[in-house]
Design a protein around this motif. Structure first.
Motif, mmCIF file in Angstrom:
data_model
loop_
_atom_site.group_PDB
_atom_site.id
_atom_site.type_symbol
_atom_site.label_atom_id
_atom_site.label_comp_id
_atom_site.label_asym_id
_atom_site.label_seq_id
_atom_site.Cartn_x
_atom_site.Cartn_y
_atom_site.Cartn_z
ATOM 1 N N GLN A 83 0.833 -1.221 0.023
ATOM 2 C CA GLN A 83 0.029 0.064 -0.032
ATOM 3 C C GLN A 83 1.004 1.263 0.024
ATOM 4 N N GLN A 84 1.832 1.465 0.735
ATOM 5 C CA GLN A 84 2.904 2.381 0.591
ATOM 6 C C GLN A 84 3.424 2.556 -0.456
ATOM 7 N N VAL A 85 3.768 1.576 -1.195
ATOM 8 C CA VAL A 85 4.484 1.613 -2.678
ATOM 9 C C VAL A 85 3.172 2.188 -3.470
ATOM 10 N N GLN A 86 2.211 1.666 -3.525
ATOM 11 C CA GLN A 86 1.134 2.238 -4.393
ATOM 12 C C GLN A 86 0.773 3.710 -4.035
ATOM 13 N N LYS A 87 0.883 4.121 -2.995
ATOM 14 C CA LYS A 87 0.561 5.629 -2.559
ATOM 15 C C LYS A 87 1.760 6.297 -3.188
ATOM 16 N N LYS A 88 2.954 5.923 -3.006
ATOM 17 C CA LYS A 88 4.101 6.460 -3.676
ATOM 18 C C LYS A 88 3.914 6.485 -5.252
ATOM 19 N N PHE A 89 3.393 5.623 -5.866
ATOM 20 C CA PHE A 89 3.336 5.624 -7.329
ATOM 21 C C PHE A 89 2.152 6.394 -7.659
ATOM 22 N N ASN A 90 1.007 6.535 -7.054
ATOM 23 C CA ASN A 90 -0.083 7.312 -7.269
ATOM 24 C C ASN A 90 0.529 8.977 -7.193
ATOM 25 N N LYS A 91 1.243 9.011 -6.028
ATOM 26 C CA LYS A 91 1.898 10.535 -5.882
ATOM 27 C C LYS A 91 2.763 11.072 -6.871
ATOM 28 N N GLU A 92 3.605 10.005 -7.524
ATOM 29 C CA GLU A 92 4.503 10.510 -8.455
ATOM 30 C C GLU A 92 3.616 10.829 -9.841
ATOM 31 N N TRP A 93 2.709 9.855 -10.003
ATOM 32 C CA TRP A 93 1.807 10.005 -11.098
ATOM 33 C C TRP A 93 1.075 11.208 -11.137
ATOM 34 N N GLU A 94 0.474 11.888 -10.043
ATOM 35 C CA GLU A 94 -0.213 12.976 -9.951
ATOM 36 C C GLU A 94 0.850 14.270 -10.106
ATOM 37 N N HIS A 95 2.170 14.070 -9.721
ATOM 38 C CA HIS A 95 3.171 14.978 -9.757
ATOM 39 C C HIS A 95 3.524 15.110 -11.417
ATOM 40 N N PHE A 96 3.632 13.915 -12.001
ATOM 41 C CA PHE A 96 3.978 13.800 -13.391
ATOM 42 C C PHE A 96 3.031 14.559 -14.286
ATOM 43 N N LEU A 97 1.533 14.219 -13.977
ATOM 44 C CA LEU A 97 0.714 15.077 -14.647
ATOM 45 C C LEU A 97 0.432 16.533 -14.326
ATOM 46 N N LYS A 137 -4.394 5.290 -13.439
ATOM 47 C CA LYS A 137 -4.074 5.124 -11.889
ATOM 48 C C LYS A 137 -5.003 4.240 -11.327
ATOM 49 N N GLU A 138 -6.324 3.969 -11.867
ATOM 50 C CA GLU A 138 -7.068 2.702 -11.223
ATOM 51 C C GLU A 138 -6.356 1.431 -11.470
ATOM 52 N N LYS A 139 -6.047 1.204 -12.875
ATOM 53 C CA LYS A 139 -5.715 0.047 -13.525
ATOM 54 C C LYS A 139 -4.219 -0.259 -13.476
ATOM 55 N N VAL A 140 -3.719 0.461 -14.214
ATOM 56 C CA VAL A 140 -2.298 0.186 -14.699
ATOM 57 C C VAL A 140 -1.298 0.214 -13.686
ATOM 58 N N LEU A 141 -1.417 1.325 -12.764
ATOM 59 C CA LEU A 141 -0.524 1.275 -11.621
ATOM 60 C C LEU A 141 -0.658 0.536 -10.702
ATOM 61 N N PRO A 183 -6.226 11.688 -21.144
ATOM 62 C CA PRO A 183 -7.671 10.933 -21.408
ATOM 63 C C PRO A 183 -7.605 9.639 -20.620
ATOM 64 N N PHE A 184 -6.521 9.351 -20.445
ATOM 65 C CA PHE A 184 -6.148 7.977 -19.882
ATOM 66 C C PHE A 184 -5.975 7.797 -18.272
ATOM 67 N N SER A 185 -5.686 9.116 -17.955
ATOM 68 C CA SER A 185 -5.108 9.360 -16.423
ATOM 69 C C SER A 185 -5.842 8.389 -15.522
ATOM 70 N N GLU A 186 -7.069 8.279 -15.309
ATOM 71 C CA GLU A 186 -7.892 7.824 -14.306
ATOM 72 C C GLU A 186 -7.810 6.033 -14.429
ATOM 73 N N GLN A 205 1.811 14.739 -21.237
ATOM 74 C CA GLN A 205 0.592 14.780 -20.140
ATOM 75 C C GLN A 205 -0.547 14.852 -20.896
ATOM 76 N N GLU A 206 -0.585 15.628 -22.197
ATOM 77 C CA GLU A 206 -1.879 15.961 -23.075
ATOM 78 C C GLU A 206 -2.103 14.585 -23.556
ATOM 79 N N MET A 207 -1.149 13.799 -24.089
ATOM 80 C CA MET A 207 -1.456 12.586 -24.561
ATOM 81 C C MET A 207 -2.168 11.689 -23.912
#
Length: 392
Positions: free
Chosen positions: A104-118, A311-315, A305-308, A300-302
């Protein structure tokens, strides 16, 4: 009866003896405690010191160096085995990797990095420059074209014994065939209306009539080749425009399409292997793929459309695969890291003073208690000696 002076003298002597006995006891207890504490303190010091062997001339002073400096290599080896066999084991690491909290900690870190990237705006060109990659548009186009060509070759090689119907059977509908028939009808009429076609028909009729001798010349005397060509061309055009002509074209198209679907994929392999075909495919890919636009477009523009979905499936899938890969790789990773050897080398390279600081930082309180215990035992031994001395 004894005189009073004699009794007083005897009492004074006994008091004096008691005081002397008490002083003796105290002195022996103090001396015993001091020797016991000093002995233990020296013994603890001798665990580490001296750091190196001491010599008087060529004669080595006994008990030098200290126990730990003298056995440092053996200590390093034993610590390495301890770490590998009981601390950093395959089972302990795998058990930690299976911990749901860690995942869960790693998942939160991935999500945080993904939000930072977007939240950023980075183009592919900027990203390539950041990682010092040379992304030339022409080179990227060639790479894409080469990859497409490679995939086509692999497809033809693997599927050359299969009929085309396996892939094309559902791609072309009846409506598509009707459109193709209509196009052929229109193209056929346009071709017949062409002046060059009219001239070709005239030449063919003239040569055919001349080849038939007298009968052919008689026909040409009645009708010129130009008139015959016009009549033949008009008859064919009228037939193609008729309902019967259209049905004939449509039937022919369906028949040819059905025959084509029964053919094996390998019939198109020679066509693909031609240099002209490959060059044409390369040119089409290079002219129709906007690589320059892709490279200057924010990533990020590309992907937004698939960000959610990402985040929910790929990460989560990526995290699960990462942990699964780590679980499978733990034995080989530990073997390649050679943890035992690494710990042994690190401990062996430590200065003895550093090892002393580490051990004392952990066990300083216990070592003091050992020193005090030595003093206490020495005091008891001194007390026992004093009592024994007095009694004897």
């Amino acid at each position: 009866m004894q005189p009073k002076g004699v009794l007083y003298f005897c009492k004074a002597e006994r008091r004096k003896e008691r005081v002397e006995d008490l002083i003796t006891i105290l002195v022996l207890v103090v001396i015993g405690g001091f020797i016991g504490g000093l002995t233990n303190s020296i013994a603890i010091k001798m665990l580490f010191r001296p750091y190196e062997a001491k010599y008087i001339g060529k004669w080595k002073v006994p008990f030098t160096p200290g126990v730990i400096p003298k056995r440092r290599d053996q200590l390093a080896k034993q610590l390495g085995q301890l770490v590998v066999n009981h601390l950093v084991t395959v089972e302990s690491i795998q058990l930690k990797l299976q911990d749901h909290g860690l995942k869960q900690q790693v998942q939160k870190k991935f999500n945080k990095e993904w939000e930072h990237f977007l939240a950023q705006s980075i183009t592919i060109s900027q990203l390539s420059e950041k990682f010092q990659l040379d992304l030339n548009p022409d080179q990227v186009k060639r790479m894409i074209a080469d990859k497409v060509m490679e995939q086509i070759r692999n497809f033809l090689q693997k599927s050359k014994q299969k009929p085309l119907q396996h892939w094309l059977g559902q791609t072309v509908t009846e409506t598509d065939l009707e459109k193709a028939s209509k196009i052929l009808q229109d193209k056929g009429i346009d071709l017949l209306n062409n002046e060059e076609t009219r001239h070709k028909i005239e030449v063919v009729i003239k040569h055919y009539a001349e080849s038939k001798g007298f009968l052919g010349n008689m026909v040409l005397s009645m009708f010129s080749s130009e008139e015959l060509a016009l009549k033949v061309r008009q008859l064919v055009i009228d037939y193609l425009r008729s309902e019967d002509g259209y049905r004939w074209i449509q039937k022919a198209v369906k028949k040819e399409w059905t025959n084509l679907l029964q053919q094996e994929v390998q019939i198109i392999e020679p066509l693909f292997e031609k240099e002209e075909t490959q060059q044409l495919l390369h040119t089409m890919i290079n002219d129709n793929i906007p690589v320059e636009e892709w490279l200057e477009k924010p990533i990020q523009e590309m992907v937004s459309p698939f960000s959610e979905q990402i985040k929910e499936k790929v990460l989560p899938l990526l995290v699960n695969q990462l942990f699964a890969k780590l679980l499978d790789s733990v034995p080989s990773m530990l073997q390649q890291l050679e943890v035992e050897k690494m710990v042994e080398e690190q401990v062996a390279s430590f200065p003895t003073s550093r090892i002393e600081q580490i051990i004392l930082s952990i066990s300083r309180k216990e070592f003091k208690l050992i020193t005090y215990l030595g003093a206490l035992l020495g005091g008891f031994i001194g007390l026992f000696q004093a009592i024994l001395f007095i009694v004897v």
